[in-house]
Design a protein around this motif. Structure first.
Motif, PDB file in Angstrom:
ATOM      1  N   ILE A 117       0.861  -1.194   0.000  1.00 51.87           N
ATOM      2  CA  ILE A 117       0.000   0.000   0.000  1.00 51.87           C
ATOM      3  C   ILE A 117       0.898   1.246   0.000  1.00 51.87           C
ATOM      4  CG2 ILE A 117      -1.645   1.325   1.414  1.00 51.87           C
ATOM      5  CD1 ILE A 117      -2.929  -1.342   2.235  1.00 51.87           C
ATOM      6  N   GLU A 118       2.095   1.085   0.580  1.00 51.30           N
ATOM      7  CA  GLU A 118       3.067   2.187   0.642  1.00 51.30           C
ATOM      8  C   GLU A 118       3.515   2.668  -0.734  1.00 51.30           C
ATOM      9  OE1 GLU A 118       4.305   3.667   3.552  1.00 51.30           O
ATOM     10  OE2 GLU A 118       2.723   2.514   4.528  1.00 51.30           O
ATOM     11  N   THR A 119       3.305   1.864  -1.779  1.00 52.90           N
ATOM     12  CA  THR A 119       3.777   2.297  -3.110  1.00 52.90           C
ATOM     13  C   THR A 119       2.927   3.441  -3.660  1.00 52.90           C
ATOM     14  OG1 THR A 119       2.417   0.657  -4.291  1.00 52.90           O
ATOM     15  CG2 THR A 119       4.665  -0.001  -3.736  1.00 52.90           C
ATOM     16  N   SER A 120       1.641   3.507  -3.224  1.00 51.72           N
ATOM     17  CA  SER A 120       0.775   4.528  -3.830  1.00 51.72           C
ATOM     18  C   SER A 120      -0.028   5.369  -2.836  1.00 51.72           C
ATOM     19  CB  SER A 120      -0.210   3.866  -4.803  1.00 51.72           C
ATOM     20  OG  SER A 120      -1.138   3.047  -4.116  1.00 51.72           O
ATOM     21  N   PHE A 121      -0.324   4.815  -1.634  1.00 53.88           N
ATOM     22  CA  PHE A 121      -1.240   5.524  -0.732  1.00 53.88           C
ATOM     23  C   PHE A 121      -0.805   5.268   0.714  1.00 53.88           C
ATOM     24  CE2 PHE A 121      -6.169   6.327  -0.260  1.00 53.88           C
ATOM     25  CZ  PHE A 121      -5.901   7.375   0.605  1.00 53.88           C
ATOM     26  N   PRO A 122       0.359   5.855   1.114  1.00 49.79           N
ATOM     27  CA  PRO A 122       0.879   5.576   2.462  1.00 49.79           C
ATOM     28  C   PRO A 122      -0.102   5.969   3.567  1.00 49.79           C
ATOM     29  CG  PRO A 122       2.495   6.785   1.149  1.00 49.79           C
ATOM     30  CD  PRO A 122       1.226   6.763   0.350  1.00 49.79           C
ATOM     31  N   GLY A 123      -0.956   6.966   3.318  1.00 51.54           N
ATOM     32  CA  GLY A 123      -1.879   7.406   4.380  1.00 51.54           C
ATOM     33  C   GLY A 123      -3.215   6.673   4.360  1.00 51.54           C
ATOM     34  N   PHE A 124      -3.291   5.564   3.641  1.00 49.33           N
ATOM     35  CA  PHE A 124      -4.587   4.869   3.470  1.00 49.33           C
ATOM     36  C   PHE A 124      -5.252   4.541   4.810  1.00 49.33           C
ATOM     37  CE2 PHE A 124      -6.820   0.732   3.164  1.00 49.33           C
ATOM     38  CZ  PHE A 124      -7.867   1.102   2.339  1.00 49.33           C
ATOM     39  N   LYS A 125      -4.503   3.876   5.690  1.00 48.65           N
ATOM     40  CA  LYS A 125      -5.084   3.422   6.960  1.00 48.65           C
ATOM     41  C   LYS A 125      -5.538   4.631   7.794  1.00 48.65           C
ATOM     42  CE  LYS A 125      -3.716   0.485  10.848  1.00 48.65           C
ATOM     43  NZ  LYS A 125      -2.894   1.189  11.838  1.00 48.65           N
ATOM     44  N   ALA A 126      -4.681   5.647   7.875  1.00 42.45           N
ATOM     45  CA  ALA A 126      -5.012   6.834   8.673  1.00 42.45           C
ATOM     46  C   ALA A 126      -6.221   7.555   8.079  1.00 42.45           C
ATOM     47  CB  ALA A 126      -3.806   7.774   8.723  1.00 42.45           C
ATOM     48  N   THR A 127      -6.266   7.667   6.761  1.00 46.69           N
ATOM     49  CA  THR A 127      -7.376   8.374   6.116  1.00 46.69           C
ATOM     50  C   THR A 127      -8.694   7.653   6.355  1.00 46.69           C
ATOM     51  OG1 THR A 127      -5.884   9.135   4.386  1.00 46.69           O
ATOM     52  CG2 THR A 127      -8.219   9.241   3.877  1.00 46.69           C
ATOM     53  N   MET A 128      -8.693   6.338   6.156  1.00 50.76           N
ATOM     54  CA  MET A 128      -9.940   5.581   6.319  1.00 50.76           C
ATOM     55  C   MET A 128     -10.355   5.563   7.791  1.00 50.76           C
ATOM     56  SD  MET A 128     -10.399   5.180   3.203  1.00 50.76           S
ATOM     57  CE  MET A 128     -12.087   4.678   3.423  1.00 50.76           C
ATOM     58  N   THR A 129      -9.376   5.565   8.710  1.00 51.13           N
ATOM     59  CA  THR A 129      -9.685   5.586  10.141  1.00 51.13           C
ATOM     60  C   THR A 129     -10.329   6.923  10.503  1.00 51.13           C
ATOM     61  OG1 THR A 129      -7.790   4.158  10.510  1.00 51.13           O
ATOM     62  CG2 THR A 129      -8.671   5.250  12.453  1.00 51.13           C
ATOM     63  N   LYS A 130      -9.786   7.991   9.926  1.00 50.86           N
ATOM     64  CA  LYS A 130     -10.343   9.335  10.190  1.00 50.86           C
ATOM     65  C   LYS A 130     -11.809   9.402   9.762  1.00 50.86           C
ATOM     66  CE  LYS A 130      -9.798  14.124   8.930  1.00 50.86           C
ATOM     67  NZ  LYS A 130      -9.575  14.969   7.791  1.00 50.86           N
ATOM     68  N   LEU A 131     -12.133   8.680   8.707  1.00 47.99           N
ATOM     69  CA  LEU A 131     -13.511   8.710   8.200  1.00 47.99           C
ATOM     70  C   LEU A 131     -14.442   7.773   8.981  1.00 47.99           C
ATOM     71  CD1 LEU A 131     -12.852   8.824   4.347  1.00 47.99           C
ATOM     72  CD2 LEU A 131     -13.613  10.704   5.815  1.00 47.99           C
ATOM     73  N   GLY A 132     -13.860   6.955   9.879  1.00 48.87           N
ATOM     74  CA  GLY A 132     -14.721   6.117  10.721  1.00 48.87           C
ATOM     75  C   GLY A 132     -14.540   4.624  10.529  1.00 48.87           C
ATOM     76  N   MET A 133     -13.630   4.210   9.635  1.00 49.00           N
ATOM     77  CA  MET A 133     -13.374   2.773   9.504  1.00 49.00           C
ATOM     78  C   MET A 133     -12.434   2.308  10.603  1.00 49.00           C
ATOM     79  SD  MET A 133     -12.700   1.622   5.569  1.00 49.00           S
ATOM     80  CE  MET A 133     -12.563  -0.158   5.835  1.00 49.00           C
ATOM     81  N   LYS A 134     -12.478   1.023  10.895  1.00 54.51           N
ATOM     82  CA  LYS A 134     -11.495   0.502  11.846  1.00 54.51           C
ATOM     83  C   LYS A 134     -10.617  -0.503  11.112  1.00 54.51           C
ATOM     84  CE  LYS A 134     -11.435  -1.492  16.188  1.00 54.51           C
ATOM     85  NZ  LYS A 134     -12.148  -2.444  16.969  1.00 54.51           N
ATOM     86  N   ILE A 135      -9.325  -0.171  11.015  1.00 52.17           N
ATOM     87  CA  ILE A 135      -8.391  -1.068  10.345  1.00 52.17           C
ATOM     88  C   ILE A 135      -7.217  -1.292  11.300  1.00 52.17           C
ATOM     89  CG2 ILE A 135      -6.860  -1.394   8.342  1.00 52.17           C
ATOM     90  CD1 ILE A 135      -8.575   0.552   6.759  1.00 52.17           C
ATOM     91  N   ASN A 136      -6.891  -2.558  11.579  1.00 49.80           N
ATOM     92  CA  ASN A 136      -5.744  -2.778  12.467  1.00 49.80           C
ATOM     93  C   ASN A 136      -4.814  -3.869  11.929  1.00 49.80           C
ATOM     94  OD1 ASN A 136      -8.312  -4.148  13.852  1.00 49.80           O
ATOM     95  ND2 ASN A 136      -6.496  -5.483  14.063  1.00 49.80           N
ATOM     96  N   GLU A 137      -3.576  -3.832  12.460  1.00 44.93           N
ATOM     97  CA  GLU A 137      -2.605  -4.853  12.032  1.00 44.93           C
ATOM     98  C   GLU A 137      -2.947  -6.187  12.651  1.00 44.93           C
ATOM     99  OE1 GLU A 137       1.576  -4.192  11.894  1.00 44.93           O
ATOM    100  OE2 GLU A 137       1.295  -2.048  11.484  1.00 44.93           O
ATOM    101  N   LYS A 138      -2.694  -7.263  11.899  1.00 39.67           N
ATOM    102  CA  LYS A 138      -2.970  -8.588  12.421  1.00 39.67           C
ATOM    103  C   LYS A 138      -1.760  -9.469  12.137  1.00 39.67           C
ATOM    104  CE  LYS A 138      -6.386 -12.186  12.212  1.00 39.67           C
ATOM    105  NZ  LYS A 138      -7.625 -12.679  11.726  1.00 39.67           N
ATOM    106  N   ASN A 139      -1.419 -10.344  13.098  1.00 37.29           N
ATOM    107  CA  ASN A 139      -0.256 -11.193  12.869  1.00 37.29           C
ATOM    108  C   ASN A 139      -0.628 -12.442  12.087  1.00 37.29           C
ATOM    109  OD1 ASN A 139       1.472  -9.501  14.220  1.00 37.29           O
ATOM    110  ND2 ASN A 139       0.730 -10.303  16.178  1.00 37.29           N
TER     111      ASN A 139
END
Ligand code: S3P
Length: 436
Positions: A414-436
């Motif tokens: 995701i870093e190749t094109s949209f590094p702020g993806f997780k932060a942006t979607m979280t700001k809008l109300g989505m919940k995205i977290n890292e998983k092992n």
């Protein structure tokens, strides 16, 4: 890095769209050719544009970067051959455009990339560049690519067998860098950022006035400018657009989105699907249309996607497939075999993910037919991103309409094109977290 996105009731808010990847790469290349002091604002500070920027510095450009600001500096010396390999990472655009530039500059360099890029077809650029006079060694048409000192001919005429903005741009850069003219025929209209940028700096282009026409780049003396502003990336905005459409009771304003008609075909396609999308504040920034996009949740309907629009939605087909999965009825996408040679075989990657989510579909050699429905998807395991940024982001967005969330493997690209993806979607109300 694996990510999980969770069921989301609604999303809302206002976000600023990150800089356009195609334009960010082109401005550092063309800006280096201009050899002037220039400040670029809104540069996409992501792996792909950064690898192009680093490659340019290795052949003698003088570019400095501070986050999303780039400073091009006037050089005393001309471009030089590079003893070190130029690593273009995951970027097909970076490699193909740099091949054109280096051939035109008559210098030597070896271009390498990651395992995905090393498996992508380069003959589409090698062949015409060789016909123009370039000397190129490759690994059977793939990277590593070695460019030897080339001598580019004037008045080259090329009929592109495939609709590709990367091929078109590579050949134009070879001509521009060697001070020659070129005429290119494209079978379908592809993104025209290179042409627009050349014209912005005073270059002279002629166009035929029919659809399958030509573009002629005349010998041009480009004029430097002190500033360039990169508009937002429509392809990144498309993830936010579809997220809003498939979430319920949602409304999002995406500001500063590039709206070049050769890029924003997805708006037309989604409007045909009954999407509620409004464009506001349209303006022209550095010869590129831009504006704000207001999106509201919509009950989407399946459609037959018009074939001539495919080159103008080529990077958006993964996220369009997610919209189709939650639309009523059938959506058919044809004539899109180019998807098989992107960062992954995207038709296969989309089909693999839809299979896991139990979304009915048929995959063809050149497209996919998806039967959507309004249900929540119910799935436990992992979706395979195939190391492809757009596949990863698309299936994470689908998590909005899931019972137990959706986990996606290997999301680091995701870093190749949209590094702020997780932060942006979280700001809008989505919940995205890292998983092992
Ligand atoms: C690009 C052109 C498109 C697109 C790619 C970026 C560009 O590829 O898929 O992500 O910047 O010119 P093709 O021109 O090969 O279709």
């Amino acid at each position: 890095m694996n990510l999980t996105s969770h069921k989301t009731k609604f999303i809302s808010g206002e976000v600023i769209c990150p800089g356009d990847k195609s334009i960010s790469q082109r401005i550092v290349i063309l800006g280096s050719l201009l050899n002037c002091d220039m400040k670029v604002k809104g540069f996409l500070n992501a792996h792909d544009p950064n690898s192009t920027l680093n490659a340019l510095n290795k052949i003698g450009a003088a570019i400095e970067k501070q986050e999303d600001k780039v400073f091009l500096q006037k050089r005393k010396n001309s471009f030089k051959s590079s003893l070190e390999d130029l690593d273009l990472g995951n970027s097909g655009t970076g490699m193909r455009l740099m091949m054109g530039l280096i051939s035109g500059l008559q210098i030597k360099a070896k271009l390498i990339g990651d395992s995905s890029l090393s498996n992508r077809p380069m003959l589409r650029v090698i062949k015409p560049l060789e016909e123009m006079g370039a000397l190129i060694k490759s690994n059977k048409g793939k990277a590593p690519i070695e460019i030897l000192e080339s001598s580019i001919s004037n008045d080259f005429v090329y009929k592109m067998p495939i609709a590709s903005a990367q091929v078109k741009s590579s050949l134009m850069l070879a001509s521009l860098a060697s001070h020659n003219s070129i005429t290119i025929y494209e079978p379908k209209i592809t993104r025209n950022h290179t042409e627009r940028m050349i014209e912005y700096f005073g270059g002279k282009l002629e166009y035929s006035n029919n659809k399958n026409g030509y573009i002629k780049l005349n010998k041009s003396n480009l004029k430097p400018k002190k500033n360039y502003n990169v508009v937002g990336d429509f392809s990144s905005a498309s993830f936010i657009i579809v997220a809003t459409l498939i979430a319920k009771q949602s409304e999002v304003l995406i500001k500063n989105v590039g709206l070049n008609p050769t890029r924003n075909g997805l708006i037309k396609v989604l409007s045909m699907m009954d999407a509620n999308i409004e464009i506001k504040n349209q303006k022209l920034i550095c010869n590129e249309e831009s504006g704000d996009i207001l999106v509201k949740s919509s009950n989407l309907k399946g459609i037959e996607v018009p074939e001539e629009i495919i080159p103008n939605i080529i990077d958006e087909i993964p996220i369009l497939s997610i919209a189709a999965a939650f639309a009523e009825g059938l959506t058919s996408i044809k004539n899109a075999s180019e998807l098989r040679v992107k960062e992954s075989d995207r038709l296969n990657a989309i089909s693999d993910g839809l299979d896991k989510l139990k979304i009915k579909h048929d995959m063809f050699n050149d497209g996919i037919l998806i039967e959507g429905n309004d249900n929540l998807v119910d799935f436990d395991g992992y979706i395979n991103s195939f190391d492809d940024h757009r596949i990863a982001m698309s299936f994470l967005i689908a998590g909005i309409r899931s019972k137990k969330g959706i986990s996606v493997k290997n999301c680091q690209n995701i870093e190749t094109s949209f590094p702020g993806f997780k932060a942006t979607m979280t700001k809008l109300g989505m919940k995205i977290n890292e998983k092992n």
